[in-house]
Design a protein around this motif. Structure first.
Motif, PDB file in Angstrom:
ATOM      1  N   MET A   1       0.829  -1.208   0.000  1.00  0.00           N
ATOM      2  CA  MET A   1       0.000   0.000   0.000  1.00  0.00           C
ATOM      3  C   MET A   1       0.859   1.252   0.000  1.00  0.00           C
ATOM      4  O   MET A   1       2.054   1.208   0.296  1.00  0.00           O
ATOM      5  N   ALA A   2       0.242   2.381  -0.344  1.00  0.00           N
ATOM      6  CA  ALA A   2       0.934   3.667  -0.343  1.00  0.00           C
ATOM      7  C   ALA A   2      -0.104   4.769  -0.244  1.00  0.00           C
ATOM      8  O   ALA A   2      -1.287   4.571  -0.556  1.00  0.00           O
ATOM      9  N   GLN A   3       0.332   5.941   0.188  1.00  0.00           N
ATOM     10  CA  GLN A   3      -0.542   7.115   0.250  1.00  0.00           C
ATOM     11  C   GLN A   3      -0.123   8.087  -0.844  1.00  0.00           C
ATOM     12  O   GLN A   3       1.009   8.564  -0.870  1.00  0.00           O
ATOM     13  N   LEU A   4      -1.038   8.394  -1.769  1.00  0.00           N
ATOM     14  CA  LEU A   4      -0.777   9.351  -2.845  1.00  0.00           C
ATOM     15  C   LEU A   4      -1.152  10.736  -2.354  1.00  0.00           C
ATOM     16  O   LEU A   4      -2.167  10.929  -1.681  1.00  0.00           O
ATOM     17  N   ASN A   5      -0.346  11.736  -2.721  1.00  0.00           N
ATOM     18  CA  ASN A   5      -0.531  13.091  -2.210  1.00  0.00           C
ATOM     19  C   ASN A   5      -0.473  14.105  -3.342  1.00  0.00           C
ATOM     20  O   ASN A   5       0.263  13.917  -4.320  1.00  0.00           O
ATOM     21  N   GLY A   6      -1.249  15.164  -3.206  1.00  0.00           N
ATOM     22  CA  GLY A   6      -1.243  16.219  -4.205  1.00  0.00           C
ATOM     23  C   GLY A   6      -1.843  17.496  -3.656  1.00  0.00           C
ATOM     24  O   GLY A   6      -2.229  17.583  -2.480  1.00  0.00           O
TER      25      GLY A   6
END
Length: 502
Positions: A44-49
């Motif tokens: 899993m990963a957390q995408l950020n923008g």
């Protein structure tokens, strides 16, 4: 012209005014920016923008991501209205040790806009690299030594561990594989056939599916150690006794450091601290270690006293006199002498950590050796179960000393857990687990990065009719002059109707 005609003309002009001056609801994406992914694990990963949306209509915002250069997967869509804010989404079911790309996407009433793609790699599911620490050599003679070290295989009992040694750096000889059970433990390996009066180097090595870990290289000098040792008498310590079967027998215990010289050991004992009796001398030995002797037929309800003794060609050494109780309570004075000069487990205190920078943590603590040769290190991690460790530091036999270690490449704005650990021959001691929060990075983004020249990639349906000013243009009287002329003219016509004048 009749009143009816004038009324129709006034209504028509008012309708034109309302039509041309009506401003439709709209949404305008002014900025989209893809930030680096965070909280990356094996799956899993957390995408950020970041996005800035103007208007009340609302713009949809989401992420596109995929393996390699593809963007075949998307997150759920959120609606942004009249705000500038960060946006994050967690993605699951990723493949371990795999490269992914992701980008933020926003769509308003005029088109779809995409930020620059960022890449990340999920962590490997292979066990982490083992941790090893090389200790100092013991029992150094003219031709032999005992190599020492410790290994932390993190539960992997298949990890291979061995020592390397030789007269050059890196050491050229490799020992046999040593047995280990997957837990952190101290290991020792005897080597012989060494050259006299020569500097030797060694290190502990461990290997698993992730790779090979090398301990620091330590050294010892056979000639110097032999010269110093051959002048000394043995070191001997009386350790606590063992009472068997309710007092029918007792085992006297001791420890001897032969310093590589042929040494004999025995115990002296008696009903008073003057002793008066002795056990038979054991066979001569050159290796250091524990020794014991059992004694039966002692009187019940009696306190006996004993001490360990050792002799070599340089002289005789004695340990402290200790009591042993056979069916009777020890006096306070006797109880106090059961522990002196016995190595105990080290004591440790986990101190407060400092964060000199968002990616740097300075761990602090203090430790006491317990009288033994002690090593200290910090265990740490982003969860309370920890999982990582700093390099071991020799504390020696000092009563107490402050220790510290640094963690580099830490994650900003993240809680880290840590504790101080110390180990000597008596065992391992763990300090309490503390936590520290790394500060967030003050994000300074160049204007060009946050205000890119955004070109719509997907054209949407035409927008609603524009205001009258879009047709009539602007002049020195301002952008709303045509609208105001319509208002004045409409009011003029309506006034004429009511006044019945033309």
């Amino acid at each position: 012209m009749s009143k009816q005609i004038l009324m129709i003309a006034g209504v028509a002009l008012a309708a034109c005014f309302l039509y041309f001056t009506a401003v439709p609801a709209y949404a305008l994406v002014e900025t989209v920016f893809t930030d680096q992914a965070s909280n990356i694990t094996e799956t899993m990963a957390q995408l950020n923008g970041y996005t800035h949306v103007s208007g009340d209509e609302g713009a949809e915002v989401w992420f596109e991501y995929g393996k390699g250069n593809s963007f075949d997967q998307t997150t759920l869509r959120n609606v942004f209205r009249n705000r500038a804010a960060t946006f994050s989404a967690q993605v699951l079911y990723l493949e371990p040790a795999t490269a992914y790309q992701a980008r933020i996407v926003a769509r308003d009433t005029s088109g779809t806009y995409r930020g620059e793609a960022v890449s990340f790699i999920t962590k490997s599911s292979v066990p982490k690299l083992p941790y090893v620490s090389t200790s100092f050599a013991q029992n150094v003679t003219k031709s032999s030594a005992l190599l020492r070290g410790s290994v932390e295989p993190y539960g992997d009992s298949a990890t291979e561990v061995w020592f390397e040694w030789g007269t050059s750096v890196p050491p050229e000889r490799k020992g046999v594989r040593l047995e280990q059970d997957g837990t952190r433990q101290n290991l020792a390996y005897p080597v012989s056939g060494l050259s006299d009066d020569t500097a030797h180097y060694f290190r502990i090595v461990a290997h698993n599916a992730r790779g090979t870990a090398y301990g620091d290289i330590q050294s010892f000098d056979t000639g110097r150690a032999t010269e110093e040792a051959e002048k000394d008498e043995p070191d001997v310590t009386t350790t606590n006794p063992t009472v068997l079967d309710g007092g029918s027998a007792v085992v006297f215990n001791g420890y001897v450091n032969t310093k590589g010289i042929s040494t004999q050991t025995w115990f002296e004992w008696g009903k008073t601290s003057s002793l008066g009796n002795g056990t038979a001398r054991a066979l001569a030995r050159t290796d250091s270690g524990n020794f014991s002797e059992s004694l039966a037929g002692l009187e019940h309800g009696t306190v006996y006293y004993y001490r360990a003794a050792a002799v070599n060609k340089n002289g005789t050494a004695y340990g402290l006199v200790k009591p042993v109780s056979i069916g009777v309570a020890l006096s306070a004075q006797d109880t106090q002498v059961l522990s002196p000069e016995v190595v105990t487990r080290p004591s440790v205190v986990t101190g407060d950590a400092e964060t000199p920078a968002p990616t740097n943590i300075l761990l602090r603590g203090s430790a006491s050796s317990g009288g033994g040769n002690t090593f200290v290190w910090f265990e740490w991690g982003i969860v309370s179960s920890l999982g990582s460790a700093t390099a071991g530091q020799p504390l020696g036999t000092v009563p107490s000393r402050a220790v510290s270690a640094s963690i580099f490449d830490a994650l900003p704005n993240t809680t880290y857990y840590y504790r101080l650990v110390a180990q000597n021959e008596a065992g391992v001691s763990h300090g309490s687990i503390q936590s520290v929060q790394t500060p967030a990075v003050a994000k300074v983004v160049p204007a060009a990065a946050f205000v890119p020249a955004i070109e719509p990639l997907v054209e949407e349906e035409p927008a609603e009719p524009l205001a009258a000013s879009a047709f009539f243009g602007t002049d020195i009287f301002g952008p709303y002059l045509p609208e105001w002329l319509l208002i004045i003219f409409s009011l003029y016509i309506i006034t004429k109707i009511f006044l019945n004048k033309f």
